[in-house]
Scaffold this motif. Structure first.
Motif, PDB file in Angstrom:
ATOM      1  N   ARG A  42      -3.233   0.200  -6.069  1.00  0.00           N
ATOM      2  CA  ARG A  42      -3.563  -0.477  -4.809  1.00  0.00           C
ATOM      3  C   ARG A  42      -4.809  -1.357  -4.935  1.00  0.00           C
ATOM      4  O   ARG A  42      -5.035  -2.230  -4.108  1.00  0.00           O
ATOM      5  CB  ARG A  42      -3.786   0.560  -3.703  1.00  0.00           C
ATOM      6  N   SER A  43      -5.595  -1.135  -5.972  1.00  0.00           N
ATOM      7  CA  SER A  43      -6.875  -1.836  -6.139  1.00  0.00           C
ATOM      8  C   SER A  43      -6.681  -3.291  -6.580  1.00  0.00           C
ATOM      9  O   SER A  43      -5.568  -3.734  -6.866  1.00  0.00           O
ATOM     10  CB  SER A  43      -7.735  -1.103  -7.172  1.00  0.00           C
ATOM     11  N   ALA A  44      -7.803  -4.004  -6.691  1.00  0.00           N
ATOM     12  CA  ALA A  44      -7.790  -5.408  -7.118  1.00  0.00           C
ATOM     13  C   ALA A  44      -7.304  -5.560  -8.566  1.00  0.00           C
ATOM     14  O   ALA A  44      -6.884  -6.648  -8.961  1.00  0.00           O
ATOM     15  CB  ALA A  44      -9.172  -6.022  -6.967  1.00  0.00           C
ATOM     16  N   ASP A  45      -7.309  -4.482  -9.366  1.00  0.00           N
ATOM     17  CA  ASP A  45      -6.774  -4.542 -10.729  1.00  0.00           C
ATOM     18  C   ASP A  45      -5.273  -4.830 -10.733  1.00  0.00           C
ATOM     19  O   ASP A  45      -4.750  -5.388 -11.701  1.00  0.00           O
ATOM     20  CB  ASP A  45      -7.000  -3.219 -11.475  1.00  0.00           C
ATOM     21  N   THR A  82      -2.020  10.541  -7.132  1.00  0.00           N
ATOM     22  CA  THR A  82      -2.927   9.857  -6.205  1.00  0.00           C
ATOM     23  C   THR A  82      -3.885   8.914  -6.922  1.00  0.00           C
ATOM     24  O   THR A  82      -4.074   7.766  -6.491  1.00  0.00           O
ATOM     25  CB  THR A  82      -3.715  10.879  -5.367  1.00  0.00           C
ATOM     26  N   LYS A  83      -4.486   9.370  -8.014  1.00  0.00           N
ATOM     27  CA  LYS A  83      -5.461   8.537  -8.741  1.00  0.00           C
ATOM     28  C   LYS A  83      -4.793   7.257  -9.261  1.00  0.00           C
ATOM     29  O   LYS A  83      -5.349   6.155  -9.149  1.00  0.00           O
ATOM     30  CB  LYS A  83      -6.067   9.336  -9.895  1.00  0.00           C
ATOM     31  N   ARG A  84      -3.591   7.379  -9.814  1.00  0.00           N
ATOM     32  CA  ARG A  84      -2.868   6.205 -10.309  1.00  0.00           C
ATOM     33  C   ARG A  84      -2.485   5.281  -9.155  1.00  0.00           C
ATOM     34  O   ARG A  84      -2.627   4.061  -9.238  1.00  0.00           O
ATOM     35  CB  ARG A  84      -1.630   6.631 -11.101  1.00  0.00           C
ATOM     36  N   ALA A 103       0.810  -1.218   0.000  1.00  0.00           N
ATOM     37  CA  ALA A 103       0.000   0.000   0.000  1.00  0.00           C
ATOM     38  C   ALA A 103       0.844   1.268   0.000  1.00  0.00           C
ATOM     39  O   ALA A 103       0.327   2.357  -0.238  1.00  0.00           O
ATOM     40  CB  ALA A 103      -0.946   0.002   1.199  1.00  0.00           C
ATOM     41  N   SER A 104       2.150   1.152   0.245  1.00  0.00           N
ATOM     42  CA  SER A 104       3.009   2.334   0.287  1.00  0.00           C
ATOM     43  C   SER A 104       3.496   2.754  -1.103  1.00  0.00           C
ATOM     44  O   SER A 104       4.327   3.646  -1.222  1.00  0.00           O
ATOM     45  CB  SER A 104       4.202   2.091   1.221  1.00  0.00           C
ATOM     46  N   ILE A 105       2.935   2.145  -2.165  1.00  0.00           N
ATOM     47  CA  ILE A 105       3.328   2.501  -3.530  1.00  0.00           C
ATOM     48  C   ILE A 105       3.061   3.982  -3.771  1.00  0.00           C
ATOM     49  O   ILE A 105       2.044   4.528  -3.334  1.00  0.00           O
ATOM     50  CB  ILE A 105       2.615   1.617  -4.576  1.00  0.00           C
TER      51      ILE A 105
END
Length: 188
Positions: free
Chosen positions: A88-91, A81-83, A74-76
């Motif tokens: 961080r999403s399931a994608d 922010t949007k990217r 999650a620290s990516i």
């Protein structure tokens, strides 16, 4: 004579163990970075901001005896922010389910660190080029080692398959991820 041999062997073992030292990452002087081709024309760069590692480095032999790292997925941070939320999403990383990226060294040979990396719940072999920049004592008398690790991986090997086809052909996100890791570590 037999006792002298045992004493010499024990001394040699203690001396060799004394050369190997345990280190921890100095996060303020380190960077876990990556880049990936976007729309086939540019490289997007990013970092992971939260990580830790166990490092055992032998300065005399110039080898790592142990290198194990844990990165908070999650620290990516790519600076957008949007990217980052999409990554961080399931994608992509699905950080709610797969919280960490883990690396464990299995061997080191000819400046290459061989290991196992786990991303998105999938473990694969990886080879990282390593370059040690030096070992010094800092202003407080602590020993520090600085080194770089570089490598590549295919994101699809880890189930990170999201993509879109561009109107003129080609893909939005390349499969190859370039890793560039700069570490400064402090002796425990």
């Amino acid at each position: 004579m037999k006792h002298l041999f045992k004493l010499l062997m024990a001394s040699a073992l203690l001396f060799s163990l004394a050369e190997a030292k345990e280190f921890v990452i100095d996060n303020t002087h380190s960077n876990i970075g990556f880049s990936i081709k976007h729309m086939m024309i540019s490289n997007v760069k990013g970092n992971f901001n939260t990580y830790s590692a166990d490092i055992d480095y032998d300065a005399e032999k110039k080898v790592f005896n142990k290198l194990a790292a844990k990165i908070e997925a999650a620290s990516i941070d790519t600076g957008i922010t949007k990217r980052d939320d999409h990554l961080r999403s399931a994608d992509f990383f699905d950080v709610e389910k797969f919280k960490t990226i883990d690396f464990v060294m299995t061997s080191m040979k000819d400046g290459k660190i061989h290991g196992k990396i786990t991303i998105h719940g999938v473990t694969k072999d990886i080879v990282l080029e390593s370059k040690v920049h030096g070992v010094i004592k800092d202003f407080q008398g602590h020993q520090r080692v600085g080194f770089t690790l570089e490598g590549k991986l295919n994101r699809k090997d880890f189930g990170l398959t999201w993509n879109k086809i561009l109107e003129g052909g080609g893909l939005t996100v390349d499969d190859t991820v370039n890793l560039s890791i700069e570490v400064e570590a402090i002796e425990l």
